[in-house]
Design a protein around this motif. Structure first.
Motif, PDB file in Angstrom:
ATOM      1  N   PRO A   1       0.797  -1.223   0.000  1.00 18.74           N
ATOM      2  CA  PRO A   1       0.000   0.000   0.000  1.00 18.74           C
ATOM      3  C   PRO A   1       0.832   1.278   0.000  1.00 18.74           C
ATOM      4  CG  PRO A   1       0.082  -0.927   2.222  1.00 18.74           C
ATOM      5  CD  PRO A   1       0.791  -1.900   1.306  1.00 18.74           C
ATOM      6  N   GLU A   2       2.146   1.187   0.344  1.00 20.64           N
ATOM      7  CA  GLU A   2       2.931   2.406   0.428  1.00 20.64           C
ATOM      8  C   GLU A   2       3.087   3.034  -0.959  1.00 20.64           C
ATOM      9  OE1 GLU A   2       3.613  -0.476   1.679  1.00 20.64           O
ATOM     10  OE2 GLU A   2       4.789  -0.404   3.521  1.00 20.64           O
ATOM     11  N   PRO A   3       2.896   4.340  -1.079  1.00 21.18           N
ATOM     12  CA  PRO A   3       2.935   4.969  -2.409  1.00 21.18           C
ATOM     13  C   PRO A   3       4.282   4.850  -3.081  1.00 21.18           C
ATOM     14  CG  PRO A   3       2.868   6.619  -0.636  1.00 21.18           C
ATOM     15  CD  PRO A   3       2.573   5.303  -0.014  1.00 21.18           C
ATOM     16  N   GLU A   4       5.376   4.812  -2.291  1.00 16.69           N
ATOM     17  CA  GLU A   4       6.678   4.748  -2.934  1.00 16.69           C
ATOM     18  C   GLU A   4       6.933   3.429  -3.645  1.00 16.69           C
ATOM     19  OE1 GLU A   4       7.623   3.956   1.525  1.00 16.69           O
ATOM     20  OE2 GLU A   4       6.075   4.909   0.286  1.00 16.69           O
ATOM     21  N   PHE A   5       6.095   2.443  -3.363  1.00 17.92           N
ATOM     22  CA  PHE A   5       6.263   1.147  -4.016  1.00 17.92           C
ATOM     23  C   PHE A   5       5.183   0.894  -5.059  1.00 17.92           C
ATOM     24  CE2 PHE A   5       8.149   0.510   0.253  1.00 17.92           C
ATOM     25  CZ  PHE A   5       9.458   0.370  -0.145  1.00 17.92           C
ATOM     26  N   ALA A   6       4.398   1.921  -5.355  1.00 15.27           N
ATOM     27  CA  ALA A   6       3.313   1.758  -6.320  1.00 15.27           C
ATOM     28  C   ALA A   6       3.876   1.346  -7.681  1.00 15.27           C
ATOM     29  CB  ALA A   6       2.543   3.069  -6.453  1.00 15.27           C
ATOM     30  N   GLY A   7       3.218   0.365  -8.303  1.00 14.17           N
ATOM     31  CA  GLY A   7       3.618  -0.068  -9.633  1.00 14.17           C
ATOM     32  C   GLY A   7       4.766  -1.037  -9.674  1.00 14.17           C
ATOM     33  N   MET A   8       5.234  -1.496  -8.510  1.00  9.64           N
ATOM     34  CA  MET A   8       6.414  -2.356  -8.496  1.00  9.64           C
ATOM     35  C   MET A   8       6.080  -3.839  -8.507  1.00  9.64           C
ATOM     36  SD  MET A   8       8.854  -0.367  -5.838  1.00  9.64           S
ATOM     37  CE  MET A   8       9.902  -1.797  -5.792  1.00  9.64           C
ATOM     38  N   ALA A   9       4.786  -4.178  -8.421  1.00  7.74           N
ATOM     39  CA  ALA A   9       4.425  -5.590  -8.296  1.00  7.74           C
ATOM     40  C   ALA A   9       4.986  -6.417  -9.442  1.00  7.74           C
ATOM     41  CB  ALA A   9       2.909  -5.735  -8.240  1.00  7.74           C
ATOM     42  N   GLY A  10       4.909  -5.880 -10.654  1.00  8.81           N
ATOM     43  CA  GLY A  10       5.387  -6.648 -11.796  1.00  8.81           C
ATOM     44  C   GLY A  10       6.861  -6.962 -11.731  1.00  8.81           C
ATOM     45  N   PHE A  11       7.648  -6.073 -11.110  1.00 12.06           N
ATOM     46  CA  PHE A  11       9.079  -6.312 -10.998  1.00 12.06           C
ATOM     47  C   PHE A  11       9.399  -7.245  -9.834  1.00 12.06           C
ATOM     48  CE2 PHE A  11       8.832  -1.992 -12.877  1.00 12.06           C
ATOM     49  CZ  PHE A  11       9.408  -2.286 -14.091  1.00 12.06           C
ATOM     50  N   MET A  12       8.650  -7.084  -8.735  1.00 12.45           N
ATOM     51  CA  MET A  12       9.004  -7.796  -7.510  1.00 12.45           C
ATOM     52  C   MET A  12       8.423  -9.203  -7.438  1.00 12.45           C
ATOM     53  SD  MET A  12      11.056  -6.001  -5.795  1.00 12.45           S
ATOM     54  CE  MET A  12      11.010  -7.018  -4.327  1.00 12.45           C
ATOM     55  N   GLU A  13       7.286  -9.421  -8.092  1.00 13.19           N
ATOM     56  CA  GLU A  13       6.602 -10.696  -7.880  1.00 13.19           C
ATOM     57  C   GLU A  13       7.444 -11.911  -8.246  1.00 13.19           C
ATOM     58  OE1 GLU A  13       2.246 -12.772  -8.528  1.00 13.19           O
ATOM     59  OE2 GLU A  13       2.559 -10.662  -9.019  1.00 13.19           O
ATOM     60  N   PRO A  14       8.153 -11.934  -9.378  1.00  9.38           N
ATOM     61  CA  PRO A  14       8.967 -13.120  -9.669  1.00  9.38           C
ATOM     62  C   PRO A  14      10.028 -13.384  -8.606  1.00  9.38           C
ATOM     63  CG  PRO A  14       8.688 -11.780 -11.640  1.00  9.38           C
ATOM     64  CD  PRO A  14       8.190 -10.967 -10.497  1.00  9.38           C
ATOM     65  N   LEU A  15      10.661 -12.314  -8.129  1.00  4.43           N
ATOM     66  CA  LEU A  15      11.667 -12.483  -7.089  1.00  4.43           C
ATOM     67  C   LEU A  15      11.032 -12.981  -5.800  1.00  4.43           C
ATOM     68  CD1 LEU A  15      14.662 -12.092  -6.353  1.00  4.43           C
ATOM     69  CD2 LEU A  15      14.093  -9.750  -5.671  1.00  4.43           C
ATOM     70  N   MET A  16       9.866 -12.412  -5.473  1.00  5.55           N
ATOM     71  CA  MET A  16       9.139 -12.844  -4.282  1.00  5.55           C
ATOM     72  C   MET A  16       8.771 -14.330  -4.378  1.00  5.55           C
ATOM     73  SD  MET A  16       8.357 -10.420  -1.983  1.00  5.55           S
ATOM     74  CE  MET A  16       8.117  -8.658  -1.797  1.00  5.55           C
ATOM     75  N   ARG A  17       8.326 -14.747  -5.554  1.00  5.23           N
ATOM     76  CA  ARG A  17       7.914 -16.145  -5.707  1.00  5.23           C
ATOM     77  C   ARG A  17       9.093 -17.082  -5.471  1.00  5.23           C
ATOM     78  NH1 ARG A  17       2.953 -17.109  -7.341  1.00  5.23           N
ATOM     79  NH2 ARG A  17       1.747 -15.519  -8.431  1.00  5.23           N
ATOM     80  N   GLN A  18      10.231 -16.726  -6.007  1.00  5.90           N
ATOM     81  CA  GLN A  18      11.389 -17.591  -5.819  1.00  5.90           C
ATOM     82  C   GLN A  18      11.823 -17.617  -4.360  1.00  5.90           C
ATOM     83  OE1 GLN A  18      14.103 -16.085  -9.005  1.00  5.90           O
ATOM     84  NE2 GLN A  18      14.082 -18.218  -9.648  1.00  5.90           N
ATOM     85  N   ALA A  19      11.820 -16.433  -3.731  1.00  5.40           N
ATOM     86  CA  ALA A  19      12.204 -16.382  -2.324  1.00  5.40           C
ATOM     87  C   ALA A  19      11.215 -17.170  -1.467  1.00  5.40           C
ATOM     88  CB  ALA A  19      12.279 -14.928  -1.850  1.00  5.40           C
ATOM     89  N   ALA A  20       9.908 -17.037  -1.750  1.00  3.91           N
ATOM     90  CA  ALA A  20       8.891 -17.736  -0.965  1.00  3.91           C
ATOM     91  C   ALA A  20       8.992 -19.245  -1.142  1.00  3.91           C
ATOM     92  CB  ALA A  20       7.504 -17.252  -1.377  1.00  3.91           C
ATOM     93  N   ALA A  21       9.187 -19.691  -2.394  1.00  3.78           N
ATOM     94  CA  ALA A  21       9.340 -21.127  -2.631  1.00  3.78           C
ATOM     95  C   ALA A  21      10.567 -21.666  -1.917  1.00  3.78           C
ATOM     96  CB  ALA A  21       9.432 -21.403  -4.132  1.00  3.78           C
ATOM     97  N   GLY A  22      11.638 -20.861  -1.886  1.00  4.57           N
ATOM     98  CA  GLY A  22      12.830 -21.278  -1.162  1.00  4.57           C
ATOM     99  C   GLY A  22      12.584 -21.404   0.333  1.00  4.57           C
TER     100      GLY A  22
END
Length: 452
Positions: free
Chosen positions: A151-172
């Motif tokens: 929800p923080e405005p400074e991170f708005a629009g970053m989901a597309g960049f962060m999600e693949p990295l998040m998925r790999q980190a979460a699976a790990g």
């Protein structure tokens, strides 16, 4: 949302690449793209070096195996069984088979006798764990989307960049947690189906000499007697699984159904992923992190379906272990001194929250406590006394004939009602096929065992 007065883990993560927000407090997405892609590629290479996962949020089972092996190694020496160990197990299983011939209607299985190290138990059961726990990774998708849509405005629009990295980190992270659970189980079980359900693709009567010795420590009983007693229990289970075709698949179907309904604790997951982003995501860091968060990423509350499934599974495990108790008690009567004392040790071990209970909680959020094993043993004993071994074992012909919770409350009544006619073979095949289709059981004929 994090406290704005405290350091933001995402900001700390970006600082590793020398990135700072602009004058307006927001990040330049074009500036972020290169470092994020570089971080994702580096992490992917590190994880791929140990084997790849099975999809965008699949678990890396090579990594799971590696963590499990390291947990067993950290628990103490795990030497490969010696030829003497293997010979002792074969002799114990051979004698157990001979004794059991007189006390069950089920013939011998094709299972071989084996002595395993803890590491060998991990390797031999890994395929079944993969089938049972693999579905849990699907629960990551929703949790990940909740974290990346910050929800923080400074991170708005970053989901597309962060999600693949998040998925790999979460699976790990989840792989590290699952590996911790399997490794913990390997340090506690004394035989391959010690948990109460089959765990191998092919039948095998396997004992773990190091864990058997730990079980026997302090009992003031000869190790040979303890080994024989545990071999009797394991051999009896393997006969049951081999002769009752519906049993193993149904137990695995119930465990798989329970696991597919596991959900991730969103708050615990967000805290964990932020910690990883700020602290690094190397395989070594994930391994350490797995032991830190073990058992905490799953939603603590169960769904109504999980509660119902768990009750069915606990009753089935209790009925299996109760049957083993009765068969082995009859088999050892007059043949194995102090067998009753060993049965009490097994029962105390069941009743206590030991390493296996904690491991199943870590692995599948599964608190399997078949409290009614003693009642099930009494029901089987009553039926055997009233109608004989053949009729006791004939009850396993169909799941509809199995003792219910009400039967466990009334063993003598169960003995009177225990010879109900079994449904026709075609009906059994149809019912089992429907169950497997509905609950998506793994394809193997074996599964975990739980008697704790």
């Amino acid at each position: 949302m994090p406290d704005r007065d405290e350091p933001n883990p995402m900001e700390e993560f970006f600082k590793q690449f020398g990135l700072q927000p602009g004058p307006d407090g927001n990040y330049d997405l074009n500036q972020l793209m290169g470092p994020l892609q570089q971080a994702m590629q580096q992490f992917s290479r590190q994880m791929d070096a140990m084997g790849s996962g099975d999809g965008s949020h699949g678990l890396n089972w090579t990594f799971v195996r590696d963590i499990a092996r390291k947990v067993t190694a950290a628990s103490g020496p795990d030497p490969s069984p010696t030829p003497g160990d293997a010979s002792a197990v074969r002799d114990a299983v051979g004698l157990a088979e001979l004794w059991l011939d007189q006390h069950t209607a089920f013939g011998r299985s094709a299972a071989t006798a084996a002595a395993w190290s803890r590491a060998e138990w991990v390797e031999a059961t890994m395929v079944t764990w993969q089938e049972l726990a693999g579905g849990v990774s699907a629960s990551l998708a929703e949790a990940i989307s909740g974290v990346v849509q910050r929800p923080e405005p400074e991170f708005a629009g970053m989901a597309g960049f962060m999600e693949p990295l998040m998925r790999q980190a979460a699976a790990g992270m989840l792989a590290a947690q699952v590996g911790q659970g399997i490794g913990q189980l390997a340090t506690d079980v004394v035989s391959v189906s010690d948990l109460g359900f089959p765990l191998t693709e092919r039948p095998v009567v396997a004992l773990l000499p190091a864990n058997v010795a730990a079980f026997a420590d302090g009992l003031d009983q000869p190790l040979e007697d303890v080994r024989l007693y545990l071999a009797l229990r394991e051999t009896a289970r393997q006969r049951l699984f081999a002769n009752v075709g519906w049993l193993g698949p149904q137990m695995l179907a119930l465990i798989g159904k329970y696991a597919r309904d596991i959900t991730i604790d969103a708050a615990a997951f967000e805290e964990a992923i932020e910690s990883q982003l700020s602290g690094g995501m190397t395989p070594e860091a994930l391994q350490e992190f797995g032991s830190t968060v073990a058992g905490r990423l799953f939603q603590p509350s169960l769904t109504p379906d999980q509660v119902e499934t768990l009750a069915r599974l606990e009753t089935l495990v209790a009925v299996v272990e109760g049957w083993v108790d009765d068969v082995v008690a009859q088999t050892t009567a007059g043949l194995l001194p102090r067998a009753e004392a060993l049965l009490e040790v097994v029962r105390r071990r069941r009743a206590s929250a030991g390493a296996a209970d904690a491991a199943l909680k870590t692995l599948l959020n599964l608190e399997l406590t078949p409290r009614r094993v003693r009642d099930a043993a009494n029901a089987w004993a009553a039926l055997r006394s009233a109608r004989g071994v053949e009729e006791r074992d004939a009850v396993w012909a169909h799941p509809d004939l199995m003792p219910t919770a009400a039967d466990l409350d009334d063993p003598l009544g169960f003995a009177e009602r225990g010879s109900k006619p079994a449904p026709a073979g075609d009906d059994l095949d149809a019912a089992l096929a429907a169950l497997l289709e509905q609950e998506g059981t793994p394809g193997s004929d074996s599964g975990p065992d739980s008697d704790h």
